[in-house]
Design a protein around this motif. Sequence first.
Motif, PDB file in Angstrom:
ATOM      1  N   GLU A  88       0.808  -1.210   0.000  1.00  0.00           N
ATOM      2  CA  GLU A  88       0.000   0.000   0.000  1.00  0.00           C
ATOM      3  C   GLU A  88       0.855   1.281   0.000  1.00  0.00           C
ATOM      4  O   GLU A  88       0.319   2.376  -0.097  1.00  0.00           O
ATOM      5  CB  GLU A  88      -0.910   0.023   1.230  1.00  0.00           C
ATOM      6  CG  GLU A  88      -1.893  -1.129   1.261  1.00  0.00           C
ATOM      7  CD  GLU A  88      -2.636  -1.212   2.582  1.00  0.00           C
ATOM      8  OE1 GLU A  88      -3.819  -1.562   2.537  1.00  0.00           O
ATOM      9  OE2 GLU A  88      -2.051  -0.915   3.638  1.00  0.00           O
ATOM     10  N   ILE A  89       2.144   1.131   0.096  1.00  0.00           N
ATOM     11  CA  ILE A  89       3.034   2.289   0.175  1.00  0.00           C
ATOM     12  C   ILE A  89       3.488   2.664  -1.225  1.00  0.00           C
ATOM     13  O   ILE A  89       3.944   1.822  -1.988  1.00  0.00           O
ATOM     14  CB  ILE A  89       4.250   1.981   1.069  1.00  0.00           C
ATOM     15  CG1 ILE A  89       3.776   1.684   2.495  1.00  0.00           C
ATOM     16  CG2 ILE A  89       5.229   3.149   1.044  1.00  0.00           C
ATOM     17  CD1 ILE A  89       4.863   1.230   3.416  1.00  0.00           C
ATOM     18  N   ILE A  90       3.329   3.917  -1.558  1.00  0.00           N
ATOM     19  CA  ILE A  90       3.761   4.426  -2.860  1.00  0.00           C
ATOM     20  C   ILE A  90       4.876   5.432  -2.601  1.00  0.00           C
ATOM     21  O   ILE A  90       4.738   6.354  -1.805  1.00  0.00           O
ATOM     22  CB  ILE A  90       2.606   5.120  -3.601  1.00  0.00           C
ATOM     23  CG1 ILE A  90       1.481   4.137  -3.853  1.00  0.00           C
ATOM     24  CG2 ILE A  90       3.105   5.745  -4.897  1.00  0.00           C
ATOM     25  CD1 ILE A  90       0.229   4.786  -4.430  1.00  0.00           C
ATOM     26  N   ARG A  91       5.958   5.265  -3.298  1.00  0.00           N
ATOM     27  CA  ARG A  91       7.081   6.177  -3.131  1.00  0.00           C
ATOM     28  C   ARG A  91       7.084   7.166  -4.296  1.00  0.00           C
ATOM     29  O   ARG A  91       7.052   6.789  -5.448  1.00  0.00           O
ATOM     30  CB  ARG A  91       8.391   5.392  -3.106  1.00  0.00           C
ATOM     31  CG  ARG A  91       9.577   6.257  -2.877  1.00  0.00           C
ATOM     32  CD  ARG A  91      10.818   5.426  -2.760  1.00  0.00           C
ATOM     33  NE  ARG A  91      11.964   6.320  -2.686  1.00  0.00           N
ATOM     34  CZ  ARG A  91      12.964   6.157  -1.862  1.00  0.00           C
ATOM     35  NH1 ARG A  91      12.969   5.112  -1.063  1.00  0.00           N
ATOM     36  NH2 ARG A  91      13.958   6.999  -1.853  1.00  0.00           N
ATOM     37  N   VAL A  92       7.119   8.437  -3.957  1.00  0.00           N
ATOM     38  CA  VAL A  92       7.109   9.498  -4.960  1.00  0.00           C
ATOM     39  C   VAL A  92       8.445  10.207  -4.881  1.00  0.00           C
ATOM     40  O   VAL A  92       8.854  10.675  -3.811  1.00  0.00           O
ATOM     41  CB  VAL A  92       5.957  10.498  -4.710  1.00  0.00           C
ATOM     42  CG1 VAL A  92       6.011  11.639  -5.707  1.00  0.00           C
ATOM     43  CG2 VAL A  92       4.626   9.785  -4.741  1.00  0.00           C
ATOM     44  N   GLU A  93       9.142  10.282  -5.997  1.00  0.00           N
ATOM     45  CA  GLU A  93      10.412  10.997  -6.036  1.00  0.00           C
ATOM     46  C   GLU A  93      10.241  12.235  -6.887  1.00  0.00           C
ATOM     47  O   GLU A  93       9.618  12.187  -7.944  1.00  0.00           O
ATOM     48  CB  GLU A  93      11.503  10.103  -6.615  1.00  0.00           C
ATOM     49  CG  GLU A  93      11.869   8.956  -5.694  1.00  0.00           C
ATOM     50  CD  GLU A  93      13.041   8.138  -6.208  1.00  0.00           C
ATOM     51  OE1 GLU A  93      13.901   8.700  -6.935  1.00  0.00           O
ATOM     52  OE2 GLU A  93      13.096   6.950  -5.887  1.00  0.00           O
ATOM     53  N   MET A  94      10.818  13.313  -6.430  1.00  0.00           N
ATOM     54  CA  MET A  94      10.735  14.569  -7.171  1.00  0.00           C
ATOM     55  C   MET A  94      12.134  14.966  -7.591  1.00  0.00           C
ATOM     56  O   MET A  94      13.082  14.810  -6.816  1.00  0.00           O
ATOM     57  CB  MET A  94      10.112  15.645  -6.304  1.00  0.00           C
ATOM     58  CG  MET A  94       8.718  15.260  -5.849  1.00  0.00           C
ATOM     59  SD  MET A  94       7.762  16.578  -5.153  1.00  0.00           S
ATOM     60  CE  MET A  94       7.738  17.767  -6.422  1.00  0.00           C
ATOM     61  N   GLY A  95      12.252  15.446  -8.799  1.00  0.00           N
ATOM     62  CA  GLY A  95      13.554  15.849  -9.306  1.00  0.00           C
ATOM     63  C   GLY A  95      14.044  17.098  -8.615  1.00  0.00           C
ATOM     64  O   GLY A  95      13.283  17.952  -8.217  1.00  0.00           O
ATOM     65  N   GLY A  96      15.359  17.194  -8.441  1.00  0.00           N
ATOM     66  CA  GLY A  96      15.954  18.364  -7.814  1.00  0.00           C
ATOM     67  C   GLY A  96      15.912  19.565  -8.724  1.00  0.00           C
ATOM     68  O   GLY A  96      15.742  19.448  -9.932  1.00  0.00           O
ATOM     69  N   ARG A  97      16.047  20.725  -8.187  1.00  0.00           N
ATOM     70  CA  ARG A  97      15.999  21.953  -8.995  1.00  0.00           C
ATOM     71  C   ARG A  97      17.343  22.365  -9.454  1.00  0.00           C
ATOM     72  O   ARG A  97      18.332  22.344  -8.947  1.00  0.00           O
ATOM     73  CB  ARG A  97      15.381  23.076  -8.172  1.00  0.00           C
ATOM     74  CG  ARG A  97      13.930  22.812  -7.935  1.00  0.00           C
ATOM     75  CD  ARG A  97      13.332  23.961  -7.171  1.00  0.00           C
ATOM     76  NE  ARG A  97      11.943  23.636  -6.870  1.00  0.00           N
ATOM     77  CZ  ARG A  97      11.061  24.492  -6.512  1.00  0.00           C
ATOM     78  NH1 ARG A  97      11.402  25.743  -6.381  1.00  0.00           N
ATOM     79  NH2 ARG A  97       9.844  24.168  -6.255  1.00  0.00           N
TER      80      ARG A  97
END
Length: 97
Positions: A88-97
């Motif tokens: 049930e765990i979703i990992r969201v990664e966001m790109g660095g700026r």
Amino acid sequence: MKRKSALAKGVAICLLAASIPIFLAVNGIQSRRFAELQGEIRRLEREQAELVEENKTLITGISVLAGADRIEALASGQLGMRPAESSEIIRVEMGGR
């Protein structure tokens, strides 16, 4: 000349003698003000001690309310929550700026 010197000396002595009651009155006023300020300091110290004790009590209350066991019990008991399964765990990664 001697007469002027004696007159000046007499005036100085009279002024000195007249100033003694004034100095005593000023000393009395300062003593009363000092006593009032001491009383105010004692009152403020008592108030500070009470506030420190109240602060300690509040910090203890926060520690109890923020305890992990209590939060887990509330989450599962009152809110019907449970720990998430790994599926049930979703990992969201966001790109660095």
